[in-house]
Design a protein around this motif. Structure first.
Motif, PDB file in Angstrom:
ATOM      1  N   VAL A 226       3.380 -11.437 -17.943  1.00 51.20           N
ATOM      2  CA  VAL A 226       2.717 -11.930 -16.576  1.00 51.20           C
ATOM      3  C   VAL A 226       2.196 -10.811 -15.788  1.00 51.20           C
ATOM      4  O   VAL A 226       3.161  -9.659 -15.523  1.00 51.20           O
ATOM      5  CB  VAL A 226       3.392 -12.701 -15.853  1.00 51.20           C
ATOM      6  N   ILE A 227       1.175 -10.797 -15.325  1.00 49.70           N
ATOM      7  CA  ILE A 227       0.785  -9.461 -14.527  1.00 49.70           C
ATOM      8  C   ILE A 227       1.198 -10.232 -13.152  1.00 49.70           C
ATOM      9  O   ILE A 227       0.799 -11.226 -12.721  1.00 49.70           O
ATOM     10  CB  ILE A 227      -0.843  -9.450 -14.505  1.00 49.70           C
ATOM     11  N   SER A 228       1.978  -9.257 -12.544  1.00 51.61           N
ATOM     12  CA  SER A 228       2.896  -9.698 -11.430  1.00 51.61           C
ATOM     13  C   SER A 228       1.915 -10.024  -9.941  1.00 51.61           C
ATOM     14  O   SER A 228       2.296 -10.690  -9.188  1.00 51.61           O
ATOM     15  CB  SER A 228       3.962  -8.888 -10.886  1.00 51.61           C
ATOM     16  N   SER A 229       0.772  -9.395  -9.995  1.00 56.31           N
ATOM     17  CA  SER A 229      -0.164  -9.539  -8.913  1.00 56.31           C
ATOM     18  C   SER A 229      -0.928 -10.943  -9.052  1.00 56.31           C
ATOM     19  O   SER A 229      -1.638 -11.343  -7.982  1.00 56.31           O
ATOM     20  CB  SER A 229      -1.042  -8.578  -8.591  1.00 56.31           C
ATOM     21  N   ASP A 230      -0.808 -11.627 -10.134  1.00 53.60           N
ATOM     22  CA  ASP A 230      -1.664 -12.802 -10.365  1.00 53.60           C
ATOM     23  C   ASP A 230      -0.845 -14.128 -10.053  1.00 53.60           C
ATOM     24  O   ASP A 230       0.427 -14.285 -10.650  1.00 53.60           O
ATOM     25  CB  ASP A 230      -1.836 -12.903 -12.005  1.00 53.60           C
ATOM     26  N   GLU A 231      -1.132 -14.706  -9.032  1.00 55.85           N
ATOM     27  CA  GLU A 231      -0.227 -15.603  -8.126  1.00 55.85           C
ATOM     28  C   GLU A 231      -0.224 -16.772  -9.089  1.00 55.85           C
ATOM     29  O   GLU A 231       0.869 -17.437  -9.239  1.00 55.85           O
ATOM     30  CB  GLU A 231      -0.936 -15.774  -6.746  1.00 55.85           C
ATOM     31  N   ALA A 232      -1.251 -16.980  -9.649  1.00 53.78           N
ATOM     32  CA  ALA A 232      -1.487 -18.154 -10.638  1.00 53.78           C
ATOM     33  C   ALA A 232      -0.429 -18.303 -11.706  1.00 53.78           C
ATOM     34  O   ALA A 232       0.269 -19.333 -12.268  1.00 53.78           O
ATOM     35  CB  ALA A 232      -2.734 -18.740 -10.847  1.00 53.78           C
ATOM     36  N   ALA A 233      -0.486 -17.089 -12.247  1.00 52.74           N
ATOM     37  CA  ALA A 233       0.433 -16.830 -13.522  1.00 52.74           C
ATOM     38  C   ALA A 233       1.852 -16.714 -13.191  1.00 52.74           C
ATOM     39  O   ALA A 233       2.707 -17.133 -14.007  1.00 52.74           O
ATOM     40  CB  ALA A 233      -0.026 -15.425 -14.254  1.00 52.74           C
ATOM     41  N   MET A 234       2.161 -16.310 -11.873  1.00 49.31           N
ATOM     42  CA  MET A 234       3.435 -16.437 -11.535  1.00 49.31           C
ATOM     43  C   MET A 234       4.009 -17.801 -11.184  1.00 49.31           C
ATOM     44  O   MET A 234       4.994 -18.051 -11.694  1.00 49.31           O
ATOM     45  CB  MET A 234       3.560 -15.293 -10.111  1.00 49.31           C
ATOM     46  N   GLN A 235       3.151 -18.434 -10.843  1.00 48.37           N
ATOM     47  CA  GLN A 235       3.592 -19.929 -10.455  1.00 48.37           C
ATOM     48  C   GLN A 235       3.805 -20.741 -11.449  1.00 48.37           C
ATOM     49  O   GLN A 235       4.666 -21.622 -11.581  1.00 48.37           O
ATOM     50  CB  GLN A 235       2.000 -20.607  -9.484  1.00 48.37           C
ATOM     51  N   VAL A 236       3.178 -20.210 -12.775  1.00 47.93           N
ATOM     52  CA  VAL A 236       3.571 -21.181 -13.906  1.00 47.93           C
ATOM     53  C   VAL A 236       5.140 -21.016 -14.290  1.00 47.93           C
ATOM     54  O   VAL A 236       5.621 -21.965 -14.704  1.00 47.93           O
ATOM     55  CB  VAL A 236       2.618 -20.365 -15.234  1.00 47.93           C
ATOM     56  N   HIS A 237       5.692 -20.075 -13.890  1.00 50.46           N
ATOM     57  CA  HIS A 237       7.215 -19.811 -14.271  1.00 50.46           C
ATOM     58  C   HIS A 237       8.095 -20.215 -12.949  1.00 50.46           C
ATOM     59  O   HIS A 237       9.255 -19.976 -12.750  1.00 50.46           O
ATOM     60  CB  HIS A 237       7.646 -18.284 -14.406  1.00 50.46           C
ATOM     61  N   HIS A 238       7.653 -21.001 -11.862  1.00 48.03           N
ATOM     62  CA  HIS A 238       8.307 -21.218 -10.623  1.00 48.03           C
ATOM     63  C   HIS A 238       9.535 -22.348 -11.082  1.00 48.03           C
ATOM     64  O   HIS A 238       9.367 -23.215 -11.618  1.00 48.03           O
ATOM     65  CB  HIS A 238       7.469 -22.065  -9.802  1.00 48.03           C
ATOM     66  N   ARG A 239      10.677 -21.848 -10.749  1.00 48.69           N
ATOM     67  CA  ARG A 239      11.888 -22.473 -10.840  1.00 48.69           C
ATOM     68  C   ARG A 239      12.251 -22.486 -12.417  1.00 48.69           C
ATOM     69  O   ARG A 239      12.608 -23.551 -12.825  1.00 48.69           O
ATOM     70  CB  ARG A 239      11.923 -23.683 -10.093  1.00 48.69           C
ATOM     71  N   ARG A 240      11.717 -21.853 -13.148  1.00 49.59           N
ATOM     72  CA  ARG A 240      11.935 -21.859 -14.735  1.00 49.59           C
ATOM     73  C   ARG A 240      13.071 -20.853 -14.999  1.00 49.59           C
ATOM     74  O   ARG A 240      13.623 -21.148 -16.124  1.00 49.59           O
ATOM     75  CB  ARG A 240      10.441 -21.583 -15.327  1.00 49.59           C
ATOM     76  N   LEU A 241      13.199 -19.855 -14.253  1.00 53.63           N
ATOM     77  CA  LEU A 241      14.022 -18.863 -15.018  1.00 53.63           C
ATOM     78  C   LEU A 241      15.525 -18.689 -14.852  1.00 53.63           C
ATOM     79  O   LEU A 241      15.909 -19.215 -13.562  1.00 53.63           O
ATOM     80  CB  LEU A 241      13.674 -17.470 -14.767  1.00 53.63           C
TER      81      LEU A 241
END
Length: 354
Positions: A226-241
């Protein structure tokens, strides 16, 4: 105490280039192991300390705490090693042995203070000199057995710091099959974190600012990059880890990562930013998350890490260099211009100063 000459490279003062240096090592005592150093990795902390960026530096300084080599001689009471064995030395060469942390195998947290491999003093008060040298003498209790193929020693050496720094928190927080793990940053520590978490059976998500590292992340074992500056890509992992291993040494915003953790998830720092991080309390409180830190590992755990890496054929990705290029390598580490660790071939010392 009798001594014999040793050759290495040292910083004479803060910010001075490393240069050839002759000094004295003790002759092996009854419990000592004398090691002919084959390779020594370059850790970013070597640079911080040689340039006195953390303060308290002891000069002249021979850096290096990622040491792989062969036993040359042992003392009369040494029972675990013999001449010819491949062994390693990491960040510590001694500790008090008696405090509660040492008794629990957590010598890195020795209450009076561990004795570090360089830029420190041993229990007898003599200064310690590190692995940018031809040999080292270490108490057998702080020597580690290496079971890798001897041809892999250049890549094994960085395991003695980069490997244990990332293995220890993964092990402590019980990462394994079914775990979802984030690794922040793909450098000397991050690439080891990805390899180890993958080998432990976890689902691994790598977070990086560098699009050019996408392919490398997958090659090293990341299931997603995940490119950490990509908010949409980050949101895919919201509350997953379940767990995040944060290897970034620069000041950075940890708050977006806290939102990726499940309830009771842990965000663990192993990088050392030079300024305080800002944390929004709600990101911790609302899901009972934890922000933690971890420092290398004890001797027993370091041996466990080396055995795990041998079993899973894990070594660091390294660029081998001669000692004569150490100053150039320091500058390249600062520029993040290495994938992912430098390993010094100490045979090159034979040509030093010629």
């Amino acid at each position: 105490m009798s001594t014999r000459p040793a050759r290495g490279y040292a910083a004479a003062q803060a910010k001075a280039p490393l240069a050839p240096f002759t000094f004295e090592r003790r002759q092996p005592g009854a419990r000592d192991v004398e090691i002919e150093i084959a390779y020594c990795g370059i850790c970013h902390s070597d640079i911080h300390q040689a340039r006195d960026e953390w303060g308290g530096a002891i000069f002249p300084m021979v850096p290096g705490h990622e040491i792989a080599g062969q036993v040359r001689a042992v003392g009369s009471e040494v029972s675990r090693y013999k001449a010819g064995d491949w062994v390693g030395v990491g960040c510590m060469v001694n500790s008090c042995r008696t405090c509660e942390n040492c008794r629990e195998g957590l010598e890195q947290f020795c209450i009076p203070g561990a004795n570090f491999t360089y830029n420190s003093h041993d229990r007898d008060g003599t200064p310690t000199y590190g692995g940018y040298s031809d040999h080292i003498v270490v108490d057998e209790d702080f020597v580690l057995r290496i079971r890798h193929d001897p041809k892999q020693m250049a890549g094994v050496a960085p395991l003695l710091c980069a490997g244990i720094t990332t293995y220890s928190p993964l092990h402590h927080w019980n990462v394994g099959p079914g775990s979802k793990v984030g690794v922040v940053g793909l450098g000397g520590l991050g690439h080891m974190g990805v390899k180890l978490a993958h080998a432990m059976g976890a689902e691994v998500v790598l977070f990086t600012r560098s699009p050019q590292k996408l392919d490398d992340g997958k090659r090293l074992g990341a299931d997603a990059v995940v490119i950490s500056s990509d908010e949409a890509a980050m949101q895919v992992h919201h509350r997953r880890l379940d767990f995040i291993l944060d290897t970034v040494a620069a000041v950075h915003d940890v708050n977006p990562y806290l939102g990726l953790l499940r309830r009771d998830g842990v965000h663990c720092l192993v990088g050392v930013p030079d300024r305080p991080l800002s944390v929004i309390g709600g990101g911790l409180i609302m899901q009972r998350r934890s922000l933690a830190g971890s420092l290398i590992g004890g001797i027993a755990e370091t041996q466990q890490m080396l055995d795990f890496c041998a079993t899973h054929a894990i070594v660091s990705d390294v660029e081998e260099i001669p000692i004569q290029k150490v100053n150039e390598a320091y500058d390249r580490v600062v520029r993040s211009d290495v994938r992912y660790r430098f390993s010094i071939d100490m045979k090159s010392l034979e040509a030093a100063g010629k």
